[in-house]
Design a protein around this motif. Structure first.
Motif, short mmCIF file in Angstrom:
data_model
loop_
_atom_site.label_atom_id
_atom_site.label_comp_id
_atom_site.label_asym_id
_atom_site.label_seq_id
_atom_site.Cartn_x
_atom_site.Cartn_y
_atom_site.Cartn_z
N VAL A 20 60.47 -36.70 71.91
CA VAL A 20 59.44 -35.17 71.73
C VAL A 20 60.89 -34.19 71.69
O VAL A 20 60.31 -33.48 70.54
CB VAL A 20 59.63 -35.02 73.86
N GLU A 21 62.00 -34.95 71.92
CA GLU A 21 62.83 -33.29 71.30
C GLU A 21 63.19 -33.59 69.25
O GLU A 21 62.42 -32.80 68.54
CB GLU A 21 64.13 -34.00 71.16
N ALA A 24 60.33 -31.91 68.51
CA ALA A 24 59.99 -30.70 67.83
C ALA A 24 60.78 -30.32 67.06
O ALA A 24 60.71 -29.41 65.66
CB ALA A 24 60.21 -29.95 69.19
N ASN A 46 61.75 -23.08 71.37
CA ASN A 46 60.66 -23.86 70.60
C ASN A 46 60.38 -24.76 72.04
O ASN A 46 61.25 -26.00 73.21
CB ASN A 46 61.51 -25.40 69.62
N ARG A 48 58.41 -27.93 73.32
CA ARG A 48 57.88 -28.95 72.96
C ARG A 48 60.14 -29.04 73.05
O ARG A 48 59.84 -30.49 73.61
CB ARG A 48 57.87 -29.02 71.61
N TRP A 49 60.70 -28.49 72.54
CA TRP A 49 62.49 -29.25 72.22
C TRP A 49 62.85 -29.47 73.98
O TRP A 49 63.41 -29.67 75.18
CB TRP A 49 63.13 -28.13 71.59
#
Length: 301
Positions: A20-21, A24, A46, A48-49
Motif C-alpha cells: 500500500v505504501e 501511494a 497522503n 493511503r500511505w
C-alpha cells in the motif's frame, strides 16, 4: 515453533502495508532525504500511505512478540524470508516482470523456513535480557553512522541508489529490531500489562523510535525510486544479519549444541541471505522502470 508462525504471519501483514505504501509513493511528489520537512509533509499528507504505514507497524509489533517467543536467529530470518516471498508473490499477481533469480528466490524461501523450523525442535534458548549499556552504545552508534554516511554520500545533490539507501535503512531498522527483541523479552517474562512499566523505564521504546524513524525515512525514499520486491529484501537482509548477529551476542543466546540442529539453523539463516544476491542485479532496471512510470528522468549515476 509458535514464534516462527507468529513471525510469518507478521511478515504477511507487514508486506500488505509495504504494498500500500509503494502504490501511494509512486503516485505522490518526489521525496528526498535532503529535504526532510518536505518529505514529512508529503508522507503525512497522503492518507493511503498512512494506512499502509499502520499495517506495517502492526506487522512490526507481531515481530516484537515473535522475538520474545523464539531465538533471534529463528524469528528474524523467518520474518525477512516471509516479507521477501510475499512481495514476490504480490509482484507476480500484479503482472510485473521478475527475474529468473527472483523465481529461484521463491523456491529457496520455503526451504530456508523449513530448516529454521526444524532447528527449533529440540528446544531453543531464547534470551530475554541484554547488556543494556552495550545495547545502547551499539544501537546509537549504528543509527548515527547511517545518518552520517547517507548525508556525506548524498551531499551536494549527488545521487544515492535505492539499493544503497535500502541497505542503510536496513541497518537502522536492525537497530530497532534489537529494541524489539528487548521489548519481546519483557512481554515474555512479565506478560502484557505487567510489562508496560518496565518497558517505559527501559531504553527500548525510545531507541526503537529512533531507529524506526531514521529507517523509515531512508526506506520510503528508496521505495519511491524502485519496487518493493527489490528494495525490501535488500533492507531486510542487511537488517536481518545485523539483528541476528548483534542480538545473539547482546542477549546471550546460544546456538544449538547438536551438530545436525546447528547445521539446520545455520543453513536456514544462510539461505535467507541468498535473496539479496538473487535480486541485487535487477535494482538498476527496477529504478529505471519506476522512473518511467512516474514520468521522471532516468538516473544512471
Amino acid at each position: 515453533m509458535v514464534g516462527l508462525l507468529v513471525a510469518l504471519f507478521s511478515a504477511v501483514v507487514y508486506t500488505i502495508g509495504l504494498t500500500v505504501e509503494q502504490r501511494a509513493l509512486h503516485g505522490s511528489e518526489s521525496i528526498s532525504i535532503n529535504r526532510p520537512l518536505h518529505l514529512v509533509r508529503v508522507l503525512l499528507g497522503n492518507p493511503r500511505w498512512i494506512l499502509g504505514c499502520a499495517f506495517a507497524a502492526l506487522g512490526s509489533v507481531g515481530l516484537i512478540v515473535s522475538l520474545g517467543l523464539a531465538p533471534v536467529s529463528v524469528a528474524q530470518p523467518a520474518f525477512a524470508a516471509g516479507v521477501a516471498t510475499t512481495l514476490l508473490i504480490v509482484t507476480l499477481v500484479r503482472g510485473e516482470r521478475i527475474t529468473r533469480g527472483e523465481y529461484v528466490a521463491l523456491g529457496v524461501m520455503p526451504v530456508a523456513l523449513g530448516l529454521l523450523g526444524l532447528s527449533t525442535v529440540d528446544g531453543a534458548t531464547t534470551g530475554t535480557t541484554a547488556n543494556t549499556p552495550l545495547l545502547v552504545t551499539v544501537s546509537v552508534t549504528t543509527v548515527v553512522a547511517c545518518v552520517t554516511v547517507m548525508y556525506l554520500v548524498g551531499g551536494g545533490g549527488r545521487y544515492v541508489s535505492a539499493a544503497a539507501m535500502g541497505a542503510a535503512a536496513g541497518l537502522a531498522q536492525g537497530s530497532a529490531g534489537l529494541q524489539g527483541k528487548g521489548l519481546g523479552g519483557l512481554l515474555a517474562d512479565n506478560g502484557l500489562w505487567a510489562a508496560v512499566v518496565p518497558a517505559l523505564l527501559s531504553p527500548y521504546p525510545y531507541l526503537y523510535l529512533l531507529g524506526w524513524g531514521v529507517g523509515i525515512v531512508l526506506f520510503q525514499t528508496s521505495l519511491q525510486r524502485s519496487r518493493a520486491s527489490i528494495t525490501a529484501p535488500v533492507a531486510n537482509v542487511v537488517g536481518n544479519v545485523f539483528t541476528v548477529v548483534a542480538g545473539t551476542l547482546l542477549f546471550g543466546e546460544s546456538l544449538p549444541e547438536d551438530p545436525l540442529t546447528l547445521a539446520l539453523r545455520v543453513g536456514g539463516f544462510a539461505l535467507t541471505l541468498v535473496v539479496v544476491v538473487l535480486v541485487r542485479g535487477n535494482v538498476a532496471q527496477a529504478e529505471a522502470d519506476t522512473s518511467r512510470l512516474r514520468g521522471e528522468p532516468v538516473r544512471t549515476e
